[in-house]
Design a protein around this motif. Structure first.
Motif, mmCIF file in Angstrom:
data_model
loop_
_atom_site.group_PDB
_atom_site.id
_atom_site.type_symbol
_atom_site.label_atom_id
_atom_site.label_comp_id
_atom_site.label_asym_id
_atom_site.label_seq_id
_atom_site.Cartn_x
_atom_site.Cartn_y
_atom_site.Cartn_z
ATOM 1 N N ARG A 12 -50.853 -53.327 66.542
ATOM 2 C CA ARG A 12 -49.847 -54.374 65.634
ATOM 3 C C ARG A 12 -49.683 -53.865 64.487
ATOM 4 N NH1 ARG A 12 -52.642 -59.609 63.095
ATOM 5 N NH2 ARG A 12 -53.613 -58.584 61.387
ATOM 6 N N VAL A 13 -48.470 -54.495 63.985
ATOM 7 C CA VAL A 13 -47.982 -54.019 62.994
ATOM 8 C C VAL A 13 -47.838 -55.415 62.047
ATOM 9 C CG1 VAL A 13 -45.653 -53.145 61.773
ATOM 10 C CG2 VAL A 13 -46.174 -52.637 64.019
ATOM 11 N N ALA A 14 -48.105 -54.900 60.541
ATOM 12 C CA ALA A 14 -48.289 -56.143 59.465
ATOM 13 C C ALA A 14 -47.054 -55.754 58.508
ATOM 14 C CB ALA A 14 -49.553 -56.310 59.129
ATOM 15 N N LEU A 15 -46.526 -56.938 57.722
ATOM 16 C CA LEU A 15 -45.644 -56.490 56.766
ATOM 17 C C LEU A 15 -45.633 -57.812 55.852
ATOM 18 C CD1 LEU A 15 -42.839 -58.214 57.377
ATOM 19 C CD2 LEU A 15 -42.523 -56.076 58.972
ATOM 20 N N HIS A 16 -45.439 -57.607 54.684
ATOM 21 C CA HIS A 16 -45.150 -58.457 53.846
ATOM 22 C C HIS A 16 -43.880 -58.931 53.516
ATOM 23 C CE1 HIS A 16 -49.335 -58.196 51.351
ATOM 24 N NE2 HIS A 16 -49.539 -58.485 52.809
ATOM 25 N N ALA A 17 -43.151 -59.838 54.189
ATOM 26 C CA ALA A 17 -41.725 -60.066 54.274
ATOM 27 C C ALA A 17 -41.480 -60.776 52.869
ATOM 28 C CB ALA A 17 -41.193 -60.479 55.339
ATOM 29 N N GLN A 18 -40.226 -60.231 52.171
ATOM 30 C CA GLN A 18 -39.496 -61.151 51.236
ATOM 31 C C GLN A 18 -39.113 -62.617 52.021
ATOM 32 O OE1 GLN A 18 -36.541 -59.587 48.842
ATOM 33 N NE2 GLN A 18 -37.928 -57.864 48.264
ATOM 34 N N THR A 19 -39.452 -63.739 51.503
ATOM 35 C CA THR A 19 -39.518 -64.600 52.235
ATOM 36 C C THR A 19 -38.085 -65.013 52.824
ATOM 37 O OG1 THR A 19 -41.270 -65.976 50.784
ATOM 38 C CG2 THR A 19 -39.624 -67.545 52.099
ATOM 39 N N ARG A 20 -36.958 -64.806 51.833
ATOM 40 C CA ARG A 20 -35.669 -64.992 52.413
ATOM 41 C C ARG A 20 -35.455 -63.994 53.552
ATOM 42 N NH1 ARG A 20 -32.780 -62.017 46.969
ATOM 43 N NH2 ARG A 20 -33.903 -60.109 47.232
ATOM 44 N N ALA A 21 -36.003 -62.756 53.691
ATOM 45 C CA ALA A 21 -35.862 -61.980 54.760
ATOM 46 C C ALA A 21 -36.540 -62.439 56.149
ATOM 47 C CB ALA A 21 -36.229 -60.497 54.350
ATOM 48 N N ALA A 22 -37.647 -63.482 56.010
ATOM 49 C CA ALA A 22 -38.487 -63.922 57.005
ATOM 50 C C ALA A 22 -37.724 -64.096 58.549
ATOM 51 C CB ALA A 22 -39.295 -64.945 56.438
ATOM 52 N N GLY A 23 -36.482 -64.595 58.291
ATOM 53 C CA GLY A 23 -35.872 -64.882 59.447
ATOM 54 C C GLY A 23 -35.323 -63.540 60.184
ATOM 55 N N PHE A 24 -35.107 -62.499 59.369
ATOM 56 C CA PHE A 24 -34.722 -61.299 60.082
ATOM 57 C C PHE A 24 -35.993 -60.635 60.939
ATOM 58 C CE2 PHE A 24 -35.428 -56.553 59.332
ATOM 59 C CZ PHE A 24 -34.596 -56.068 59.956
ATOM 60 N N TYR A 25 -37.153 -60.746 60.551
ATOM 61 C CA TYR A 25 -38.247 -60.261 61.069
ATOM 62 C C TYR A 25 -38.704 -61.282 62.248
ATOM 63 C CZ TYR A 25 -38.870 -56.862 57.032
ATOM 64 O OH TYR A 25 -38.506 -55.993 56.149
ATOM 65 N N PRO A 47 -41.073 -63.989 46.157
ATOM 66 C CA PRO A 47 -41.708 -64.619 46.889
ATOM 67 C C PRO A 47 -41.992 -63.935 48.431
ATOM 68 C CG PRO A 47 -39.910 -66.084 46.343
ATOM 69 C CD PRO A 47 -39.820 -64.892 45.678
ATOM 70 N N HIS A 48 -43.316 -63.958 49.026
ATOM 71 C CA HIS A 48 -43.411 -63.204 50.130
ATOM 72 C C HIS A 48 -44.199 -64.017 51.145
ATOM 73 C CE1 HIS A 48 -42.171 -59.573 47.684
ATOM 74 N NE2 HIS A 48 -42.073 -58.771 48.717
ATOM 75 N N VAL A 49 -43.992 -63.664 52.583
ATOM 76 C CA VAL A 49 -45.059 -64.332 53.529
ATOM 77 C C VAL A 49 -45.447 -63.001 54.186
ATOM 78 C CG1 VAL A 49 -44.188 -66.524 53.589
ATOM 79 C CG2 VAL A 49 -42.895 -64.521 55.068
ATOM 80 N N GLU A 50 -46.841 -63.134 54.637
ATOM 81 C CA GLU A 50 -47.213 -62.116 55.562
ATOM 82 C C GLU A 50 -46.756 -62.212 56.985
ATOM 83 O OE1 GLU A 50 -51.288 -59.362 56.874
ATOM 84 O OE2 GLU A 50 -51.409 -61.098 55.634
ATOM 85 N N MET A 51 -46.379 -61.264 57.748
ATOM 86 C CA MET A 51 -45.755 -61.489 58.885
ATOM 87 C C MET A 51 -46.642 -60.311 60.025
ATOM 88 S SD MET A 51 -42.142 -62.472 58.539
ATOM 89 C CE MET A 51 -41.861 -63.348 59.961
ATOM 90 N N VAL A 52 -46.792 -60.612 61.211
ATOM 91 C CA VAL A 52 -47.299 -59.761 62.230
ATOM 92 C C VAL A 52 -46.810 -59.731 63.453
ATOM 93 C CG1 VAL A 52 -49.865 -59.630 61.059
ATOM 94 C CG2 VAL A 52 -49.368 -61.233 63.062
ATOM 95 N N LYS A 53 -46.684 -58.638 64.164
ATOM 96 C CA LYS A 53 -46.128 -58.410 65.317
ATOM 97 C C LYS A 53 -47.122 -57.588 66.366
ATOM 98 C CE LYS A 53 -42.107 -56.468 67.890
ATOM 99 N NZ LYS A 53 -40.697 -55.984 67.433
#
Length: 153
Positions: free
Chosen positions: A114-127, A145-151
């Motif tokens: 899996r891949v993890a990333l800290h997305a800038q919150t405003r870019a979360a929709g892209f991910y 501001p960021h959120v952690e996201m995983v795939k």
């Protein structure tokens, strides 16, 4: 080369490469500095950190000019994607998605699940559109501001 030249690169003529030379690394850094330091105000000494040497770096070229960058590094079981950037004048053309496809391919080839990333919150929709899911709440990095996201791969 003009913008209508034939390419065997991505669907939009973007050529995403793993950095293997100092010159390519300088190109990747130039994109990162333009986006994170100049555009977003991240301090230079935070942008280039102690993990540069143990990361796989990516640079994306359009007609020979660097327009995008990213880096990938293993942290335990995760492949962590960081410093994903596309120059302001080249956004909205699908380049970011193409860079992410290349990064994910390298992560998969290296055996990561899996891949993890800290997305800038405003870019979360892209991910989100690329199949990433949010994990946990919002936090700040470099005042942004960021959120952690995983795939899963």
């Amino acid at each position: 080369m003009g913008h209508h030249a034939d390419h065997d690169a991505g669907h939009d003529g973007l050529d995403v490469r793993v950095v293997r030379t100092d010159a390519a690394y300088e190109d990747a850094l130039a994109v990162r500095f333009a986006v994170f330091v100049e555009e977003q105000g991240v301090p230079e000494d935070m942008e280039v950190d102690e993990h540069e040497d143990d990361a796989v770096h990516f640079v994306a070229y359009l007609d020979g000019d660097p327009v995008g960058a990213a880096r990938l590094r293993g942290t335990g079981d995760d492949a962590k994607v960081e410093r994903v950037a596309v120059l302001p004048g080249h956004r909205g053309a699908g380049h970011g998605a193409e860079i992410m496809r290349e990064v994910e391919g390298v992560a998969a080839a290296r055996g990561f699940d899996r891949v993890a990333l800290h997305a800038q919150t405003r870019a979360a929709g892209f991910y989100d559109r690329l199949g990433y899911e949010r994990v946990g709440g919002e936090f700040e990095e470099a005042g942004i501001p960021h959120v952690e996201m995983v795939k899963p791969l």
